[in-house]
Scaffold this active site. Sequence first.
Site, PDB file in Angstrom:
ATOM      1  N   CYS A  73       0.800  -1.228   0.000  1.00  0.00           N
ATOM      2  CA  CYS A  73       0.000   0.000   0.000  1.00  0.00           C
ATOM      3  C   CYS A  73       0.831   1.277   0.000  1.00  0.00           C
ATOM      4  O   CYS A  73       0.292   2.356  -0.193  1.00  0.00           O
ATOM      5  CB  CYS A  73      -0.917   0.020   1.227  1.00  0.00           C
ATOM      6  SG  CYS A  73      -0.023   0.120   2.801  1.00  0.00           S
ATOM      7  N   GLU A 112      -7.128  -6.268  -1.222  1.00  0.00           N
ATOM      8  CA  GLU A 112      -7.278  -5.251  -0.174  1.00  0.00           C
ATOM      9  C   GLU A 112      -6.152  -4.239  -0.289  1.00  0.00           C
ATOM     10  O   GLU A 112      -5.024  -4.580  -0.649  1.00  0.00           O
ATOM     11  CB  GLU A 112      -7.248  -5.946   1.197  1.00  0.00           C
ATOM     12  CG  GLU A 112      -7.391  -5.012   2.401  1.00  0.00           C
ATOM     13  CD  GLU A 112      -6.045  -4.658   3.036  1.00  0.00           C
ATOM     14  OE1 GLU A 112      -6.041  -3.876   4.004  1.00  0.00           O
ATOM     15  OE2 GLU A 112      -5.006  -5.142   2.548  1.00  0.00           O
ATOM     16  N   ARG A 158     -10.299   1.562  10.892  1.00  0.00           N
ATOM     17  CA  ARG A 158      -9.288   1.142   9.922  1.00  0.00           C
ATOM     18  C   ARG A 158      -9.951   1.009   8.555  1.00  0.00           C
ATOM     19  O   ARG A 158     -10.280  -0.090   8.094  1.00  0.00           O
ATOM     20  CB  ARG A 158      -8.672  -0.192  10.363  1.00  0.00           C
ATOM     21  CG  ARG A 158      -7.503  -0.671   9.498  1.00  0.00           C
ATOM     22  CD  ARG A 158      -7.033  -2.058   9.950  1.00  0.00           C
ATOM     23  NE  ARG A 158      -5.849  -2.494   9.239  1.00  0.00           N
ATOM     24  CZ  ARG A 158      -4.611  -2.183   9.592  1.00  0.00           C
ATOM     25  NH1 ARG A 158      -4.400  -1.422  10.649  1.00  0.00           N
ATOM     26  NH2 ARG A 158      -3.589  -2.631   8.893  1.00  0.00           N
TER      27      ARG A 158
END
Length: 550
Positions: A73, A112, A158
């Site tokens: 990420c 994700e 989150r």
Amino acid sequence: MKKFKFIDLFCGIGGFHQAMSRLGGQCVYACDIDEDCRKTYEANYGIRPDRDITKVDASKIPAYDVLCAGFPCQAFSKAGKRLGFQDETKGTLFFDVERIMQHTKPQYALLENVRNLASHDDGNTWRVIHQHLVAIGYNVLCKPVIFSPHYIGIPQHRERVYIMCIRKDIGELPDFFWNSDKLPKCRIDDIMQVDSDIADLDRYRLSEDKISLLNLWDEFVHNIKGSKLPGFPVWSEYLKPIDPMENMSEYPKWKINFIQKNNQLYLENKNFIDDWLPRARKHPLFFGAKAKLEWQAGQYKNPSLWDNILQFRPSGIRVKPGTYFPALVAITQTSIVGSRKRFLTLRECARLQSFPDTFHPDVIEAQAYKQFGNAVNVETVKIFAKYMFGDKTTLKKYSVQSNIVPLDFLEIAKEFPEEIVKNKDVIDTNGLDVTKNLLVSYVKNDTIQMLLDGSINIYYTGKKFPSTVKLNHLYYFMPYRKSKGIRDLYYIKVARIGSKHEVHPHAAPNDLRLVFEIEFIKQLFPDYKPIRLAIWETFTDTTLEKIIEL
């Protein structure tokens, strides 16, 4: 699916593994470049992950049904450089996921990433990902789903992007929805260990000098006058009159704004601050970021730092409400539970990510905190996996069709007695504005024929119309023909409340419907294009651009 096989790319310490195993899955392959994560993964699951995904030969991956990937990420994260696909080391690893999916063709894939992926590069990053996944044969929602554990009662804020992919021959993917106004309450005690059960409790307790430092800031919070506590960062170095000798012309506007607000806060509380600040400056820890306060715990009677969640951050001492924790992160900013005057334990961090108490973290504590900060929350993964797999209970809870309330035509008529929207005419049929909103609606064949031969230029809806459609944004209209799809493009001249009686004289005049006065623009596709009607199998609310891309 009762029994299935999955692979775990960028596996970390196995958040996906935990979720898929609980749903009946068997892991047949894992991969992660971090040596410490690979050791932890092997210790818990008995699988030694491969190292470098860019060197993985997709043809040698064992047969499987579900691909899981929390691809790196940092290239998209607000905490990173946000270079996206321009980050040659991490931003392009999505394409390795695509490469493996294209070769192995799993039935399902669940990806994700950080929340910022959805908006990175003005949405272009998401468009590229979506286009590539669709191009290799997968149904993917038009918008990424942003979800957080605290939406389901787990006390951690989150927000992450979840991308569900279903191979086109397997089935469709209904739009995902949850009601943000009806979120369950979070309780931090749900994940807290009893202090007496923690063998090495002293290692997590705040030191006396940190307690005395926080007591100084608690005194500050107690004594500041005004209707509410400052919502801006309190910088102790600017709790003073404005210095006419300080040149602020080169400061950014946001910094000048904060300085001025701190000056004003000082003037309103001069007597107290003149007494408090000299004492605070004598404290050995009162310097740098610890001489700054970020109160983000809202407004309530008799506020105290010790009621809340605290963090020592590079920007200052941050105070958050004591209802749920900020997101665990891979850098050392472990939350402090104010009421306990201690940091979170490793076991509590594991529980925030929904790992079981039987999980064995890395033996090096700093590594273990980092690994939990990088992990995916197990329970949120389970929700999206079950949704993909077609679990009826999960679909009923989260699908748009199950949650959309029909529009109240009578209330709309009161609010808009004449027109809801009136659009400008389409002048150039070859230069259409593809960004404008489009409504696709199921229309009976006889009505479609009447539209085509020009005998009517009005479309009226059924008795139910989804309240989620923003009527004042609608511009285009396409009728959906049963068993065929869409072809012809109209523009909506006027949207208003009317009745079926306008087209069918035998109908009751008080039979209220949503009425569109429409005008034919052109045949958009050479033949009918099949699409899925996302809402009640009757409507799709989208844009012209997205319809063209399908």
